[in-house]
Design an enzyme around this catalytic site. Sequence first.
Site, short mmCIF file in Angstrom:
data_model
loop_
_atom_site.label_atom_id
_atom_site.label_comp_id
_atom_site.label_asym_id
_atom_site.label_seq_id
_atom_site.Cartn_x
_atom_site.Cartn_y
_atom_site.Cartn_z
N CYS A 47 -2.33 -28.74 28.42
CA CYS A 47 -1.58 -28.36 27.23
C CYS A 47 -0.08 -28.56 27.40
O CYS A 47 0.68 -28.45 26.44
CB CYS A 47 -1.91 -26.92 26.90
SG CYS A 47 -3.69 -26.65 26.95
N HIS A 55 3.29 -22.89 23.60
CA HIS A 55 1.91 -23.38 23.53
C HIS A 55 1.04 -22.30 22.91
O HIS A 55 1.15 -21.12 23.25
CB HIS A 55 1.43 -23.72 24.94
CG HIS A 55 -0.02 -24.03 25.01
ND1 HIS A 55 -0.63 -24.90 24.14
CD2 HIS A 55 -0.99 -23.57 25.84
CE1 HIS A 55 -1.92 -24.97 24.43
NE2 HIS A 55 -2.17 -24.17 25.45
N ASN A 108 -6.59 -23.29 20.14
CA ASN A 108 -5.84 -24.04 21.14
C ASN A 108 -6.11 -25.53 20.95
O ASN A 108 -7.22 -26.00 21.23
CB ASN A 108 -6.28 -23.56 22.53
CG ASN A 108 -5.51 -24.21 23.65
OD1 ASN A 108 -4.82 -25.22 23.45
ND2 ASN A 108 -5.63 -23.66 24.84
N1 ACO Z 1 -17.74 -13.69 23.22
C1 ACO Z 1 -18.15 -12.54 23.79
N2 ACO Z 1 -18.04 -12.28 25.10
C2 ACO Z 1 -17.48 -13.23 25.87
C3 ACO Z 1 -17.01 -14.45 25.33
C4 ACO Z 1 -17.16 -14.66 23.96
N3 ACO Z 1 -16.74 -15.79 23.35
N4 ACO Z 1 -16.49 -15.17 26.34
C5 ACO Z 1 -16.62 -14.45 27.46
N5 ACO Z 1 -17.21 -13.29 27.18
C6 ACO Z 1 -17.55 -12.21 28.08
C7 ACO Z 1 -17.76 -12.69 29.50
O1 ACO Z 1 -19.07 -13.10 29.70
C8 ACO Z 1 -17.44 -11.45 30.29
O2 ACO Z 1 -18.55 -10.59 30.25
P1 ACO Z 1 -18.92 -9.67 31.52
O3 ACO Z 1 -17.77 -8.74 31.70
O4 ACO Z 1 -20.18 -9.00 31.11
O5 ACO Z 1 -19.08 -10.61 32.68
C9 ACO Z 1 -16.33 -10.85 29.48
O6 ACO Z 1 -16.45 -11.32 28.14
C10 ACO Z 1 -14.99 -11.32 29.99
O7 ACO Z 1 -14.15 -10.31 29.71
P2 ACO Z 1 -12.72 -10.35 30.31
O8 ACO Z 1 -12.69 -11.07 31.62
O9 ACO Z 1 -12.20 -8.97 30.27
O10 ACO Z 1 -12.01 -11.26 29.25
P3 ACO Z 1 -10.48 -11.45 29.12
O11 ACO Z 1 -9.87 -10.24 28.53
O12 ACO Z 1 -9.90 -11.97 30.40
O13 ACO Z 1 -10.41 -12.58 28.03
C11 ACO Z 1 -9.99 -14.91 27.88
C12 ACO Z 1 -10.96 -13.84 28.35
C13 ACO Z 1 -9.87 -14.83 26.37
C14 ACO Z 1 -10.57 -16.27 28.26
C15 ACO Z 1 -8.62 -14.66 28.53
O14 ACO Z 1 -8.76 -14.51 29.91
C16 ACO Z 1 -7.68 -15.80 28.24
O15 ACO Z 1 -7.34 -16.07 27.13
N6 ACO Z 1 -7.21 -16.47 29.27
C17 ACO Z 1 -6.40 -17.65 29.09
C18 ACO Z 1 -7.31 -18.82 29.05
C19 ACO Z 1 -6.85 -19.90 28.13
O16 ACO Z 1 -6.07 -19.73 27.22
N7 ACO Z 1 -7.38 -21.08 28.39
C20 ACO Z 1 -7.13 -22.20 27.57
C21 ACO Z 1 -6.84 -23.41 28.34
S1 ACO Z 1 -5.42 -23.26 29.34
C22 ACO Z 1 -4.13 -23.07 28.34
O17 ACO Z 1 -4.12 -23.53 27.26
C23 ACO Z 1 -2.99 -22.32 28.86
#
Ligand code: ACO
Length: 325
Positions: A112, A252, A282
């Site tokens: 990104c 971003h 995104n």
């Molecule tokens: N729907 C429901 N539950 C989900 C989903 C979904 N779409 N996706 C994951 N989960 C579950 C997982 O299985 C996990 O379950 P578990 O606890 O039973 O194992 C749980 O949700 C994960 O919860 P957390 O780890 O607390 O989630 P978090 O608060 O960290 O949020 C997220 C996850 C949204 C991915 C966050 O970490 C994030 O946004 N990180 C940045 C990632 C990003 O933006 N990547 C894009 C590419 S890089 C960039 O552009 C910078």
Amino acid sequence: MASILGFGGYVPERIVTNDDWAARLDTSDEWITQRTGIKRRRFAADDQATLDLALEASRKAVADAGMEPADIDEIVLATDTPEMLTPDTAALVQHGLGCRNIPTYDLGGSGCAGFVQALDVAASRIATGTRNVLVVGVEVITRLISLEDRSTAVLFGDGAGAVVMGPGPGRASVLGAVSGTDGGSAEILTLAAGGTRNPFNATTLANGEFNRLVMDGRKVFVEAVRRMSEASLQVLEKVGRSISDVALVIPHQANKRIIDAVTSKLGLAEDKVYVNVHEYGNIGSATVPFALWEAVGAGKLVAGDLVILTAFGAGFHWAAAAVQF
Ligand code: ACO
């Protein structure tokens, strides 16, 4: 000094809402909204691919600059989701737009952060004598990652943004840019199959590796906040300005919580930070140029405004640019 002469942006028509995802995967509007702020995103139509989106945004940017394709002297295109493995998408844009036989190149794989890096490269090309450079950020991410993996699928959308840059004066001057890379963090965010280490083959197909985006979301989150905040302050220092001079930060658009954390680290009011992640999700290297085009079109940027563009992505790569309207 390099200036921005024209702006362009494009997203496909098809809207996919959180409820659409909830009907298909074990997820919900509530989960996606709370964790990311995303409400909907756009998907490329079946007959559209990266080149089509890039051409739409590029044509708008060239026209907005009051130019013809023949006036463009170089193209730099950032994408992680190219039209094909080779040749690069920039070459196809050169032909598709009807440009002369100018040099073109892709910045691929920088996630990104690619567009802001490309803007930095274009500014230095202009400083050494190139005239009009078309800079594009474009992604059709939804075509290359698994749509069965709820942990990544719901985050992304497709789109494109572009600017035409040239020697000043223009609509906005690029005062300076900074960028950095930490390749030691590559495995935290990677789509490893399809290269020479692990080519597309029956095995990667059978075990689902060919489209598996591996992501440690929490580590990405922490680094994205840290790097975008630091890069914004570094570029301000580089150009001799301070955060209180800034009219708008265009970060971003990965996640509203990441944007909120950057806003708070920079000590900015919410209305000084551009947000459209709820509408488009995104869109990778297209988020910043698309948001810039949208902000300009909405009349949010006027002469005198200092704008910081900042992005973070796979690699890890990060970058920031200071742009004076
Ligand atoms: N729907 C429901 N539950 C989900 C989903 C979904 N779409 N996706 C994951 N989960 C579950 C997982 O299985 C996990 O379950 P578990 O606890 O039973 O194992 C749980 O949700 C994960 O919860 P957390 O780890 O607390 O989630 P978090 O608060 O960290 O949020 C997220 C996850 C949204 C991915 C966050 O970490 C994030 O946004 N990180 C940045 C990632 C990003 O933006 N990547 C894009 C590419 S890089 C960039 O552009 C910078």
